[in-house]
Design a protein around this motif. Structure first.
Motif, short mmCIF file in Angstrom:
data_model
loop_
_atom_site.label_atom_id
_atom_site.label_comp_id
_atom_site.label_asym_id
_atom_site.label_seq_id
_atom_site.Cartn_x
_atom_site.Cartn_y
_atom_site.Cartn_z
N GLU A 41 14.66 35.98 26.27
CA GLU A 41 15.07 36.70 25.70
C GLU A 41 15.01 37.15 24.15
O GLU A 41 13.46 36.49 23.42
CB GLU A 41 16.91 35.78 24.66
N LYS A 42 14.66 38.54 23.85
CA LYS A 42 14.52 39.12 22.75
C LYS A 42 15.69 39.74 22.13
O LYS A 42 16.49 41.08 22.63
CB LYS A 42 14.00 40.14 23.16
N ALA A 43 15.52 39.47 20.60
CA ALA A 43 16.53 39.89 20.05
C ALA A 43 16.42 40.60 18.92
O ALA A 43 15.02 40.68 18.62
CB ALA A 43 18.03 38.80 19.38
N GLU A 44 16.53 41.21 17.69
CA GLU A 44 16.03 42.02 16.91
C GLU A 44 15.81 41.25 15.48
O GLU A 44 14.89 41.53 15.28
CB GLU A 44 17.26 42.73 15.86
N GLY A 45 16.21 40.20 15.39
CA GLY A 45 15.55 38.87 14.98
C GLY A 45 14.38 38.28 15.29
O GLY A 45 14.10 37.87 13.90
N GLY A 46 14.15 38.24 16.57
CA GLY A 46 13.42 36.94 16.69
C GLY A 46 13.33 37.59 17.92
O GLY A 46 13.71 38.12 18.80
N ILE A 47 12.66 36.29 18.67
CA ILE A 47 12.03 35.29 20.31
C ILE A 47 12.62 34.52 20.86
O ILE A 47 11.94 34.15 20.08
CB ILE A 47 11.03 37.04 20.44
N VAL A 48 13.27 34.44 22.03
CA VAL A 48 13.42 32.83 22.73
C VAL A 48 11.96 32.91 23.66
O VAL A 48 12.32 34.16 24.78
CB VAL A 48 14.65 32.78 23.36
N PHE A 49 11.44 31.74 23.82
CA PHE A 49 10.29 31.71 24.82
C PHE A 49 11.06 30.18 25.25
O PHE A 49 11.68 29.65 25.36
CB PHE A 49 9.07 31.19 24.05
N GLU A 50 10.80 29.38 26.87
CA GLU A 50 10.90 28.95 27.76
C GLU A 50 10.13 28.22 28.01
O GLU A 50 9.31 28.38 28.71
CB GLU A 50 12.12 29.61 28.57
N THR A 51 10.23 26.87 27.86
CA THR A 51 8.82 26.02 29.44
C THR A 51 10.06 25.19 30.48
O THR A 51 11.35 25.31 30.58
CB THR A 51 7.75 25.37 28.41
N VAL A 52 9.31 24.87 31.37
CA VAL A 52 9.99 23.34 31.99
C VAL A 52 11.04 23.04 31.85
O VAL A 52 11.67 22.56 31.71
CB VAL A 52 8.97 22.57 32.44
N ASP A 53 10.67 22.09 30.10
CA ASP A 53 11.33 21.07 29.27
C ASP A 53 11.61 21.18 28.16
O ASP A 53 12.43 20.97 27.87
CB ASP A 53 10.72 19.90 29.54
N ALA A 54 11.66 22.72 27.69
CA ALA A 54 12.06 22.90 26.33
C ALA A 54 11.76 24.67 25.62
O ALA A 54 11.83 25.58 27.12
CB ALA A 54 10.91 22.28 25.68
N TYR A 55 13.00 25.04 24.93
CA TYR A 55 13.23 26.68 24.04
C TYR A 55 12.29 26.13 23.04
O TYR A 55 11.92 25.35 22.77
CB TYR A 55 14.67 26.60 24.18
N HIS A 56 11.83 27.84 22.59
CA HIS A 56 10.44 27.99 21.50
C HIS A 56 11.22 28.78 21.15
O HIS A 56 11.32 30.20 21.62
CB HIS A 56 9.40 27.90 22.55
N VAL A 57 12.05 29.30 20.13
CA VAL A 57 12.98 29.65 19.31
C VAL A 57 11.72 30.86 18.64
O VAL A 57 11.94 29.53 16.95
CB VAL A 57 14.40 29.69 19.00
#
Length: 257
Positions: free
Chosen positions: A182-198
């Motif tokens: 996911e990408k928004a104006e204020g930031g970005i979201v990454f994902e791995t197998v077991d976690a989210y990274h915002v």
């Protein structure tokens, strides 16, 4: 005032405006090459206003200063294990004082809000302390799926305390199956197998007053199964246009000193 005088004043005003426009264009051009002065920039990822009822995103540093004094939408109950005192926290000023005096959130609900709003309070104070930068090496840094290549390997999510630090060259190499979701104006979201990274970008400025533009960002890791999460603020920069960003200062989740 005669006609000739009026025409002369108009020419002076016109020449002054034209010179100002040229100076702005030249300033922007030199900044793109890594030199020139740039003001402190607030990015949409700075969301202190969301914790304050009726507030809007800050348009300038004056708005941030005002928001630091305004009451939160929710209050925080905090306690001091040494003095056995209890406090009710209403705004960033009271949060800062309680944090410095060793208070900690009383319940799990208080802790979640304490951590979230605390990092925003700290971020607001950092933005107010920043100075315009003379040089930038961040102008070509894209906040997109390529960003992990330019973030340090220490950004790797370490769930267990005995997880060893990675010696990889960057976060992308240190973390398997890391992908942008996911990408928004204020930031970005990454994902791995077991976690989210915002990643939320708070802003840009010279936070350590060395003349070089820095980035202020918030990184949060949270597991997909369970409730464990961790977050921190980072002041980061680099000294050329291609290297991995280095961490100048880290502010972990604000539990208590």
């Amino acid at each position: 005032m005669c006609r000739a005088q009026k025409q002369r004043i108009r020419r002076i005003i016109h020449d002054s405006v034209s010179l100002t426009v040229v100076m702005i264009i030249l300033g922007a051009s030199s900044l793109a090459r890594g030199a020139g002065a740039t003001a402190v920039v607030i990015k949409p990822g700075f969301v202190l206003y969301k914790y304050i009822r009726g507030e809007k995103p800050p348009a300038n540093l004056g708005d941030i200063e005002r928001q630091l004094h305004k009451s939160f939408a929710l209050v925080i109950q905090a306690t001091n294990s040494k003095s056995h005192k209890e406090e009710t926290i209403h705004n960033c000023d009271e949060w800062q004082k309680a944090y410095e005096e060793g208070f900690a959130p009383k319940t799990q609900v208080d802790q979640d809000f304490w951590n979230s709003v605390g990092l925003s309070c700290m971020g607001g104070r950092l933005l107010l302390s920043a100075q315009p930068a003379n040089v930038t090496y961040l102008d070509n840094l894209a906040v997109d799926k390529r960003l992990p290549r330019y973030l340090p390997a220490s950004f790797k999510f370490r769930v267990a305390p005995d997880d060893r630090p990675s010696h990889a060259p960057n976060w992308a190499a240190a973390t398997k199956h890391l992908k942008m979701t996911e990408k928004a104006e204020g930031g970005i979201v990454f994902e791995t197998v077991d976690a989210y990274h915002v990643i939320d970008i708070f802003g840009y400025g010279d936070f350590d007053h060395d003349g070089i533009q820095d980035m202020l960002l918030r990184l949060e890791h949270s597991v997909k199964q369970g409730t464990y999460s961790t977050a921190a603020l980072y002041v980061m920069s680099r000294k050329d246009h291609s290297s991995v960003l280095s961490i100048k200062q880290e502010y972990p989740s604000m539990l208590a000193q």
